[in-house]
Design an enzyme around this catalytic site. Structure first.
Site: not given
Length: 294
Positions: A31-32, A37, A61, A161, A163, A200-201
């Site tokens: 999410g976020a 995404h 995790q 992704g 990343k 997201s962070r």
């Protein structure tokens, strides 16, 4: 767009779709969501009749409870992005739905909300470097949740992704070892106009932190330039350490030059497309990762 919170309801829906001969693409997320995404949803839509996105902040995790607590949870906003992107179904389960509800009868304290798995994944050399070195248990949690999601969704193709390069390598190995008949697609990292990798962070960065966050990508770009001009990996690592010493707001956790598939350090550039520069750095309370492969 359909939104499911229960495994049984999602499976029932997907069973009907497969009976109509439809193929299923799957994008697992926490999410976020951001444009990165949505690019995975776009890739799924291009190759499948149906695209499913999971939104689940997987507690097993996270090895840092504060990191888990700070992770943004924005389901309503996420769904508002996914619907116009053409996503057909969202799966947003609770931890209890994914792992079962803990109770005294299974030997756990009643205060535990979900049943913590006892299954353990060991990805060997893949998980003992970089993210795995600094986040013990992280890839065990990733392996468990992704394998559960694959069993629930049973997609034809799945999209991750680049990343999260190490996560892609771990999932690829898990799929080989467990015999999942799913195509794995690693999609390019999307970046902001100043080079910062979409994450997201990023939304947890303070304004002044966001302004300097692109120094991570600048470091990777510098490293790539130095390697291509003939510097050795050891020389490049010293230059990158110096690059971050000039940016005291950052705390460099690691910078590694590795083989893009084995993730093991290399002493010289690999063949084209096989050299990966991977980095993790703390900026304020936010931990950011990035990589380039060339």
């Amino acid at each position: 767009m359909h939104i499911f919170h229960s495994i049984a309801d999602l499976r029932s829906y997907l069973r009907l779709q497969r009976q109509q001969g439809k193929t299923v693409g799957f994008v697992p997320t926490m999410g976020a969501l951001h444009e990165g995404h949505l690019s995975l949803i776009e890739a799924s839509k291009a190759q499948n009749d149906l695209s499913v996105c999971s939104i689940f902040v997987n507690p097993i995790q996270f090895n840092n409870p504060d990191d888990l607590a700070r992770y943004p949870r924005t389901l309503e906003a996420d769904c508002a992005m996914l619907a116009p992107a053409g996503c057909d179904a969202v799966f947003a389960p609770s931890a209890e739905e994914m792992y079962g509800k803990a109770n005294a009868s299974n030997g756990l304290e009643p205060s535990n909300a979900y049943n913590k798995p006892i299954l353990k994944f060991d990805f060997g050399p893949l998980e003992h470097v970089m993210e795995g070195q600094f986040r013990p248990g992280h890839f065990n949690g990733v392996g468990i949740v992704v394998s559960k999601l694959f069993n629930i969704v049973q997609p034809d193709r799945t999209y991750f992704g680049q990343k999260d390069l190490q996560q892609v390598a771990v999932v690829r190995r898990m799929m080989i070892d467990l015999g999942f008949q799913i195509e794995l697609h690693s999609c390019p990292t999307l970046r902001e106009s100043d080079g910062l990798a979409m994450s997201s962070r990023n939304r947890n960065l303070m304004a002044e932190e966001r302004a300097i966050a692109p120094h991570i990508f600048k470091g990777l770009t510098l490293a790539k330039t130095l390697l291509l001009s003939g510097h050795t990996p050891a020389e490049v690592k010293r230059e990158i350490a110096a690059h971050f010493e000039q940016q005291p707001s950052f705390r460099l956790e690691y910078f590694e030059i590795v083989d893009a598939h084995s993730l093991q350090t290399i002493e010289a550039m690999a063949d084209a497309g096989q050299t990966a520069l991977c980095i993790a750095a703390h900026l304020g309370k936010v931990r950011l990762i990035d990589n380039v492969v060339f």
